[in-house]
Scaffold this active site. Sequence first.
Site, PDB file in Angstrom:
ATOM      1  CG  ASP A 261      -3.081  -1.366  -3.285  1.00 26.97           C
ATOM      2  OD1 ASP A 261      -3.807  -0.539  -3.864  1.00 26.97           O
ATOM      3  OD2 ASP A 261      -1.857  -1.194  -3.152  1.00 26.97           O
TER       4      ASP A 261
ATOM      5  CD  GLU B 148       1.996  -1.946  -5.558  1.00 26.51           C
ATOM      6  OE1 GLU B 148       1.573  -2.198  -4.419  1.00 26.51           O
ATOM      7  OE2 GLU B 148       3.199  -2.042  -5.869  1.00 26.51           O
TER       8      GLU B 148
ATOM      9  CE  LYS C 289      -1.983   1.996  -3.917  1.00 25.94           C
ATOM     10  NZ  LYS C 289      -0.787   1.183  -3.828  1.00 25.94           N
TER      11      LYS C 289
ATOM     12  CE  LYS D 211       5.520  -1.376  -3.101  1.00 21.19           C
ATOM     13  NZ  LYS D 211       4.975  -2.533  -3.845  1.00 21.19           N
TER      14      LYS D 211
ATOM     15  CB  VAL E 121      -3.510  -5.677   2.077  1.00 18.11           C
ATOM     16  CG1 VAL E 121      -4.525  -6.415   2.934  1.00 18.11           C
ATOM     17  CG2 VAL E 121      -3.870  -5.839   0.597  1.00 18.11           C
ATOM     18  CB  THR E 122       0.593  -5.054   3.492  1.00 17.86           C
ATOM     19  OG1 THR E 122       1.696  -4.245   3.053  1.00 17.86           O
ATOM     20  CG2 THR E 122       0.457  -6.267   2.605  1.00 17.86           C
TER      21      THR E 122
ATOM     22  CB  CYS F  50      -0.111   0.029  -0.237  1.00 18.38           C
ATOM     23  SG  CYS F  50       1.036  -0.567  -1.500  1.00 18.38           S
TER      24      CYS F  50
ATOM     25  CD  GLN G 284       6.249  11.045  17.818  1.00 17.99           C
ATOM     26  OE1 GLN G 284       6.765  12.160  17.841  1.00 17.99           O
ATOM     27  NE2 GLN G 284       6.558  10.109  16.936  1.00 17.99           N
TER      28      GLN G 284
HETATM   29  N1  TIU Z   1      -0.355  -2.849  -1.589  1.00 16.48           N
HETATM   30  C1  TIU Z   1       0.824  -3.077  -1.005  1.00 16.48           C
HETATM   31  O1  TIU Z   1       0.960  -3.002   0.208  1.00 16.48           O
HETATM   32  N2  TIU Z   1       1.863  -3.474  -1.831  1.00 16.48           N
HETATM   33  C2  TIU Z   1       2.914  -4.275  -1.422  1.00 16.48           C
HETATM   34  O2  TIU Z   1       3.802  -4.587  -2.210  1.00 16.48           O
HETATM   35  N3  TIU Z   1       2.866  -4.724  -0.143  1.00 16.48           N
HETATM   36  C3  TIU Z   1       3.720  -5.621   0.452  1.00 16.48           C
HETATM   37  O3  TIU Z   1       3.622  -5.807   1.663  1.00 16.48           O
HETATM   38  N4  TIU Z   1       4.605  -6.286  -0.281  1.00 16.48           N
END
Ligand code: TIU
Length: 224
Positions: free
Chosen positions: A24, A72, A129, A132, A157-158, A162, A202
């Site tokens: 993303d 996304e 997609k 997430k 990210v993030t 995701c 772990q």
């Molecule tokens: N790609 C992804 O992480 N989508 C999000 O909405 N991330 C946020 O941190 N909001």
Amino acid sequence: MITVDAQPFAFSFPPEKVALIVIDMQRDFIEPGGFGETLGNDVSRLEAIVPTVGALIDLFRAKGWPVIHTRENHAPDLSDCPPAKRLRGNPKLRIGDDGAMGRILIRGEAGAEIVDALLPIEGEYVVDKPGKGAFYATDLPAILEDLGVTHLMFAGVTTEVCVQTTMREANDRGFNNLLIEDATESYFAAFKQATLEMIRAQGAIVGWTAPLSALQAAVSGAES
Ligand code: TIU
């Protein structure tokens, strides 16, 4: 096998069975006026990793290893966007609303595209997609099966949303996962740090983490 100096212990991977998943790296998350900012986030933290993600992609391209980009996004009629996702919280703009880069997180709109510096090239995979995680309602499982890969590297990210969701999905499906620490970012520094620690806790319960330099050193070492 190529062995990377990673945490919580060395990550070894067969070079013929590895793929990179770049999560993303879209304008809607990284540039002002997009989805990330409508949620109330300072998006400037994310732009800083673009060169490192680019260097990671370059390494995979140079080796001829598969690169998979995810995005996304949603269909223009929002048929793949659950109301629970669209109506959550109190953002300035919701998914599908008109923003500075077109309709927020809608497939085909400027904001939903990958940032210019990281655009996919011919032969690379692009997975759209609605969630997430990149395994839910996508063709990613089929792509990975066709490629026959067993080891995945992650960037994007993030970190805690995701990227982590997708790593957990991959882990449950039997893949060995390495997150490249400086090729991922969160709007919240503490969440990134916590996620890196959770993943490798772990005895690598979800996977491994390592900086790009460690991967580059391992690959160079294997070549010489
Ligand atoms: N790609 C992804 O992480 N989508 C999000 O909405 N991330 C946020 O941190 N909001």
